[in-house]
Design a protein around this motif. Structure first.
Motif, PDB file in Angstrom:
ATOM      1  N   ILE A   1     -41.511  28.054  67.292  1.00  0.00           N
ATOM      2  CA  ILE A   1     -40.959  27.029  68.171  1.00  0.00           C
ATOM      3  C   ILE A   1     -39.622  26.625  67.554  1.00  0.00           C
ATOM      4  O   ILE A   1     -39.597  26.086  66.449  1.00  0.00           O
ATOM      5  CB  ILE A   1     -41.910  25.816  68.287  1.00  0.00           C
ATOM      6  CG1 ILE A   1     -43.278  26.269  68.797  1.00  0.00           C
ATOM      7  CG2 ILE A   1     -41.302  24.758  69.199  1.00  0.00           C
ATOM      8  CD1 ILE A   1     -44.353  25.192  68.728  1.00  0.00           C
ATOM      9  N   PRO A   2     -38.514  26.913  68.234  1.00  0.00           N
ATOM     10  CA  PRO A   2     -37.205  26.701  67.611  1.00  0.00           C
ATOM     11  C   PRO A   2     -36.865  25.222  67.421  1.00  0.00           C
ATOM     12  O   PRO A   2     -37.252  24.368  68.219  1.00  0.00           O
ATOM     13  CB  PRO A   2     -36.225  27.370  68.578  1.00  0.00           C
ATOM     14  CG  PRO A   2     -36.948  27.468  69.875  1.00  0.00           C
ATOM     15  CD  PRO A   2     -38.415  27.507  69.565  1.00  0.00           C
TER      16      PRO A   2
ATOM     17  N   ARG B   1     -44.097  34.107  72.777  1.00  0.00           N
ATOM     18  CA  ARG B   1     -43.166  35.246  72.826  1.00  0.00           C
ATOM     19  C   ARG B   1     -42.668  35.651  71.439  1.00  0.00           C
ATOM     20  O   ARG B   1     -42.622  36.839  71.117  1.00  0.00           O
ATOM     21  CB  ARG B   1     -41.992  34.874  73.724  1.00  0.00           C
ATOM     22  CG  ARG B   1     -40.870  35.843  73.734  1.00  0.00           C
ATOM     23  CD  ARG B   1     -40.806  36.603  75.006  1.00  0.00           C
ATOM     24  NE  ARG B   1     -39.861  37.697  74.855  1.00  0.00           N
ATOM     25  CZ  ARG B   1     -39.064  38.100  75.771  1.00  0.00           C
ATOM     26  NH1 ARG B   1     -39.107  37.529  76.947  1.00  0.00           N
ATOM     27  NH2 ARG B   1     -38.242  39.077  75.560  1.00  0.00           N
ATOM     28  N   TRP B   2     -42.234  34.654  70.628  1.00  0.00           N
ATOM     29  CA  TRP B   2     -41.622  34.959  69.335  1.00  0.00           C
ATOM     30  C   TRP B   2     -42.404  34.423  68.142  1.00  0.00           C
ATOM     31  O   TRP B   2     -41.970  34.525  67.008  1.00  0.00           O
ATOM     32  CB  TRP B   2     -40.186  34.428  69.286  1.00  0.00           C
ATOM     33  CG  TRP B   2     -39.297  35.119  70.276  1.00  0.00           C
ATOM     34  CD1 TRP B   2     -38.863  36.414  70.219  1.00  0.00           C
ATOM     35  CD2 TRP B   2     -38.748  34.566  71.475  1.00  0.00           C
ATOM     36  NE1 TRP B   2     -38.075  36.688  71.308  1.00  0.00           N
ATOM     37  CE2 TRP B   2     -37.984  35.575  72.099  1.00  0.00           C
ATOM     38  CE3 TRP B   2     -38.832  33.314  72.086  1.00  0.00           C
ATOM     39  CZ2 TRP B   2     -37.308  35.367  73.287  1.00  0.00           C
ATOM     40  CZ3 TRP B   2     -38.164  33.109  73.271  1.00  0.00           C
ATOM     41  CH2 TRP B   2     -37.418  34.136  73.863  1.00  0.00           C
TER      42      TRP B   2
ATOM     43  N   LEU C   1     -42.030  24.956  77.443  1.00  0.00           N
ATOM     44  CA  LEU C   1     -41.023  25.741  76.723  1.00  0.00           C
ATOM     45  C   LEU C   1     -41.502  26.094  75.316  1.00  0.00           C
ATOM     46  O   LEU C   1     -41.269  27.207  74.827  1.00  0.00           O
ATOM     47  CB  LEU C   1     -39.690  24.986  76.673  1.00  0.00           C
ATOM     48  CG  LEU C   1     -38.954  24.857  78.012  1.00  0.00           C
ATOM     49  CD1 LEU C   1     -37.766  23.904  77.867  1.00  0.00           C
ATOM     50  CD2 LEU C   1     -38.522  26.212  78.529  1.00  0.00           C
TER      51      LEU C   1
ATOM     52  N   TYR D   1     -44.077  28.876  75.603  1.00  0.00           N
ATOM     53  CA  TYR D   1     -43.413  30.139  75.914  1.00  0.00           C
ATOM     54  C   TYR D   1     -42.794  30.756  74.654  1.00  0.00           C
ATOM     55  O   TYR D   1     -43.020  31.938  74.366  1.00  0.00           O
ATOM     56  CB  TYR D   1     -42.339  29.920  76.986  1.00  0.00           C
ATOM     57  CG  TYR D   1     -41.535  31.171  77.251  1.00  0.00           C
ATOM     58  CD1 TYR D   1     -42.061  32.211  78.017  1.00  0.00           C
ATOM     59  CD2 TYR D   1     -40.260  31.326  76.721  1.00  0.00           C
ATOM     60  CE1 TYR D   1     -41.338  33.371  78.252  1.00  0.00           C
ATOM     61  CE2 TYR D   1     -39.534  32.482  76.942  1.00  0.00           C
ATOM     62  CZ  TYR D   1     -40.065  33.491  77.707  1.00  0.00           C
ATOM     63  OH  TYR D   1     -39.355  34.632  77.923  1.00  0.00           O
ATOM     64  N   THR D   2     -42.017  29.979  73.924  1.00  0.00           N
ATOM     65  CA  THR D   2     -41.364  30.527  72.730  1.00  0.00           C
ATOM     66  C   THR D   2     -42.377  30.871  71.646  1.00  0.00           C
ATOM     67  O   THR D   2     -42.219  31.869  70.945  1.00  0.00           O
ATOM     68  CB  THR D   2     -40.300  29.567  72.163  1.00  0.00           C
ATOM     69  OG1 THR D   2     -40.915  28.340  71.772  1.00  0.00           O
ATOM     70  CG2 THR D   2     -39.202  29.305  73.177  1.00  0.00           C
ATOM     71  N   ASP D   3     -43.435  30.075  71.534  1.00  0.00           N
ATOM     72  CA  ASP D   3     -44.454  30.329  70.524  1.00  0.00           C
ATOM     73  C   ASP D   3     -45.210  31.627  70.823  1.00  0.00           C
ATOM     74  O   ASP D   3     -45.480  32.420  69.925  1.00  0.00           O
ATOM     75  CB  ASP D   3     -45.425  29.147  70.450  1.00  0.00           C
ATOM     76  CG  ASP D   3     -46.201  29.079  69.147  1.00  0.00           C
ATOM     77  OD1 ASP D   3     -45.876  29.829  68.210  1.00  0.00           O
ATOM     78  OD2 ASP D   3     -47.128  28.257  69.067  1.00  0.00           O
TER      79      ASP D   3
END
Length: 168
Positions: A25-26, A21-22, A14, A17-19
């Motif tokens: 890392i939230p 894509r955006w 996860l 993926y976020t790193d």
């Protein structure tokens, strides 16, 4: 721990993926990941030992990457990701993940530089490190080339720890 490997792989997947894509890392991912690791360790090892192992792992994971963040070499999400992984696996295992990630990150960085036909500028790096130690502030970031989403080397570090048996 039969849930350890799949849970750690899901957490790092996860994050990757976020790193990618955006480019971040939230906090919701890293904080909830750390709390889940803390809870699982307390359930499996007991409240006292589980809390001790998870907190030590979190602190070690945080401490290993914090200097690189302070020097402007990586984002805070990467630091918090390794800390969350430390809450899952404990201090010794998060150190193993860190070593494999450092190796993977070094190889990836060399490949990126080679593909660009560039050499690392030692003078700039030495100046930035000296400036930080003398002033305790960072130079403005240089964005003159591609950056590496460090969640990828961390994921490689998790994979290396699993493959070589350093996670069980």
């Amino acid at each position: 721990m039969e849930v350890l490997e799949p849970a750690v792989v899901v957490l790092v997947f996860l994050a990757v993926y976020t790193d990618l894509r955006w480019r971040r890392i939230p906090n919701v991912l890293t904080v909830s990941g750390a709390l889940a690791g803390l809870a699982l360790n307390m359930i499996i090892l007991g409240p006292t030992e589980g809390l001790r192992i998870a907190c030590l792992g979190l602190v070690v994971g945080l401490a290993l990457l914090l200097p690189f963040f302070a020097l402007g070499g990586m984002g805070g999400g990467d630091v918090k990701l390794l800390a969350a992984l430390g809450a899952w696996v404990g201090p010794g295992r998060v150190f193993n993940i860190f070593l494999y990630a450092a190796l993977a990150g070094g190889i990836a960085s060399i490949i990126m530089l080679a593909l660009q036909g560039r050499r690392a500028n030692f003078k700039e790096v030495a100046h930035d490190v000296l400036f930080f130690f003398l002033t305790q502030t960072c130079q403005p970031e240089r964005r003159d080339g591609p950056t590496l989403a460090y969640s990828l080397p961390i994921a490689a570090g998790v994979l290396g720890a699993i493959v070589f048996g350093d996670l069980v």
